[in-house]
Write an enzyme that holds these catalytic residues in place. Structure first.
Site, mmCIF file in Angstrom:
data_model
loop_
_atom_site.group_PDB
_atom_site.id
_atom_site.type_symbol
_atom_site.label_atom_id
_atom_site.label_comp_id
_atom_site.label_asym_id
_atom_site.label_seq_id
_atom_site.Cartn_x
_atom_site.Cartn_y
_atom_site.Cartn_z
ATOM 1 N N ARG A 186 0.842 -1.210 0.000
ATOM 2 C CA ARG A 186 0.000 0.000 0.000
ATOM 3 C C ARG A 186 0.869 1.249 0.000
ATOM 4 N NH1 ARG A 186 -1.319 1.996 4.385
ATOM 5 N NH2 ARG A 186 -1.871 0.058 5.456
ATOM 6 N N TYR A 207 -14.321 16.836 -15.395
ATOM 7 C CA TYR A 207 -14.881 15.484 -15.365
ATOM 8 C C TYR A 207 -16.005 15.377 -14.321
ATOM 9 C CZ TYR A 207 -14.862 10.404 -15.186
ATOM 10 O OH TYR A 207 -15.224 9.089 -15.234
ATOM 11 N N ASP A 253 -5.351 18.977 -14.846
ATOM 12 C CA ASP A 253 -5.702 17.645 -15.347
ATOM 13 C C ASP A 253 -5.411 17.650 -16.845
ATOM 14 O OD1 ASP A 253 -6.977 15.395 -16.447
ATOM 15 O OD2 ASP A 253 -8.633 15.443 -15.016
ATOM 16 N N LYS A 282 -7.252 6.350 -19.628
ATOM 17 C CA LYS A 282 -7.470 6.872 -20.973
ATOM 18 C C LYS A 282 -6.224 6.628 -21.835
ATOM 19 C CE LYS A 282 -11.169 8.012 -18.793
ATOM 20 N NZ LYS A 282 -11.371 9.299 -18.161
HETATM 21 C C1 LIG Z 1 -11.831 9.776 -16.874
HETATM 22 C C2 LIG Z 1 -11.341 11.071 -16.402
HETATM 23 C C3 LIG Z 1 -11.070 11.281 -15.047
HETATM 24 C C4 LIG Z 1 -11.338 10.230 -13.984
HETATM 25 O O1 LIG Z 1 -10.483 9.148 -14.152
HETATM 26 P P1 LIG Z 1 -10.858 7.649 -13.670
HETATM 27 O O2 LIG Z 1 -9.647 6.876 -14.090
HETATM 28 O O3 LIG Z 1 -12.111 7.248 -14.364
HETATM 29 O O4 LIG Z 1 -11.022 7.710 -12.198
HETATM 30 C C5 LIG Z 1 -10.564 12.502 -14.671
HETATM 31 N N1 LIG Z 1 -10.333 13.480 -15.569
HETATM 32 C C6 LIG Z 1 -10.598 13.321 -16.882
HETATM 33 C C7 LIG Z 1 -10.333 14.434 -17.823
HETATM 34 C C8 LIG Z 1 -11.112 12.109 -17.341
HETATM 35 O O5 LIG Z 1 -11.385 11.965 -18.645
#
Ligand SMILES: *Cc1c(COP(=O)(O)O)cnc(C)c1O
Length: 394
Positions: free
Chosen positions: A60, A113, A185, A210
């Site tokens: 962890r 998101y 992000d 992604k």
């Molecule tokens: C999908 C996404 C997230 C969240 O990510 P997860 O892996 O689904 O927790 C955050 N920011 C953006 C821009 C995303 O496309």
């Protein structure tokens, strides 16, 4: 990664990892599927636990496979350090909440998101953190919403699903003049096309679910920082929050990331071609792609990005037309998520952003006639033909 080249594609194919001798000369770095690690002696154990010697204690806290993935991200991101998480939301939560406390104010982009909206509008106030959700594409607007207790600015650029672009360098300058951190992000572009830390941001986060993993078989996240000190705090919180990535997922991310540069190049080319095709189509009202000159954030995008990825939205004339398009495609898959090697198409208002309050949805520019596409690396003519045959039925 190898220092024999400056090329990111070559570097990603040669990640640095602990000596192959320790891993039975395995060419692929193995999955260390273990919860704990044995100590050579009580003194050895005490030294590792006390931070006086390097080594792993418990998965962890850290894990060798996860560390190899983190180092790959650190190198391409030009970061001081990186930390991997069990999801993108895990990365966003741990990296931001580690650096704010009760009584602080966060300026947050109103276009982020769906679950990030919920994290900042529901959970942050729950812990005494004040949040303003605003349009961050304009620094003047950030300035006018600034408060004495503002400690962080958080935005997604380009933002999901409208692709709204926010200026990183200018916002970072403002934040640093006023003693706050900028968190970006960068999921839509990956470090291949944009390096927020080099532009002045303090922390960059990605959903590796992604493009970074890219194969649609992992849910994961990563955060990287400009300073080691900022990362030490994040890792301390990650240990207690329990949000570390699993070694098996890290293995898949190492595998996925080896082809990141090549995939992003193809995603970008295909995405641009599909956007241009849709922009000319009579049944499409508007295309939100930062590479198009008609796009509002185009100027800022080309200043801070070297590519656009392949996820963007477009407006159709009616909800019926949008529904028909999504149901008639044969190559594109009707599914949420993005950045997968194959093309995905979805309806933000009823799917990914369904949880966003209606007023905020309006503020973000999300409507029922909007469709989001994440263009894959299939032969681009095949994707366009597929959209063509579906549009004919709309
Ligand atoms: C999908 C996404 C997230 C969240 O990510 P997860 O892996 O689904 O927790 C955050 N920011 C953006 C821009 C995303 O496309």
């Amino acid at each position: 990664m190898t220092s024999h080249t400056n090329d990111v594609s070559t570097q990603l194919l040669h990640p640095e990892h602990p000596t192959t001798k320790n891993c039975m000369h395995s060419h692929a770095f193995p999955i260390f599927q273990t919860s704990t690690y044995s100590f050579e002696s009580t003194e050895h154990g005490a030294n590792i636990c006390g931070g006086k010697a390097d080594g792993h204690v418990y998965s962890r806290i850290s894990n060798p496979t996860v560390e190899v993935f983190e180092n790959m991200v650190k190198e391409v991101e030009h970061a001081a350090a990186s930390a991997a998480f069990g999801s993108g939301m895990g990365a966003i939560h741990t990296a931001t909440f580690a650096h704010v406390k009760s009584g602080d104010h966060v300026i947050c982009s109103d276009t982020i998101y769906g679950c990030a909206v919920s994290l900042f509008t529901h959970w942050a106030p729950h812990f005494g953190i004040e949040v303003s959700m605003i349009d961050t594409s304009n620094v003047e607007n950030i300035k006018s919403n600034w408060k004495q207790n503002t400690k962080m600015v958080y935005f997604e650029t380009p933002a999901n699903p409208t692709n709204r672009v926010s200026p990183i360098a200018e916002t970072a300058t403002l934040c640093h003049e006023r003693g706050a951190r900028l968190v970006v992000d960068g999921t839509f572009t990956t470090p291949i096309f944009m390096r927020p830390l080099e532009l002045g941001a303090d922390i960059v986060v990605h959903s590796v679910t992604k493009y970074i993993n890219g194969h649609g078989d992992v849910v994961g996240g990563v955060a990287s920082t400009k300073t080691k000190e900022d990362m030490d705090i994040i890792k301390e919180f990650r240990k207690d929050a329990g949000s570390l990535m699993s070694p098996h997922d890290a293995f898949l991310c190492i595998r996925g990331m080896k082809t990141l540069a090549m995939r992003m190049k193809m995603h970008n080319e295909n995405g641009m071609a599909v956007a241009q095709y849709l922009e000319k189509h009579e049944k499409i009202e508007k295309v939100n792609h930062p590479g198009l000159e008609s796009f509002e954030g185009h100027e800022i995008a080309i200043k801070q990005q070297t590519g656009f990825g392949s996820t963007f939205s477009f407006e159709m004339k009616s909800f019926e037309a949008a529904k028909t398009l999504m149901e008639k495609v044969k190559i594109c898959t009707l599914a949420v998520s993005l950045g997968c090697i194959d093309t995905l198409i979805e309806h933000p208002a009823s799917m990914t952003h369904a949880g966003v309050p209606e007023t905020l949805m309006k503020q973000q520019g999300i409507s029922k006639t909007m469709v989001r596409i994440s263009v894959g690396i299939e032969k681009v003519e095949d994707i366009i033909h597929d959209l063509e045959q579906a549009l004919e039925q709309c």
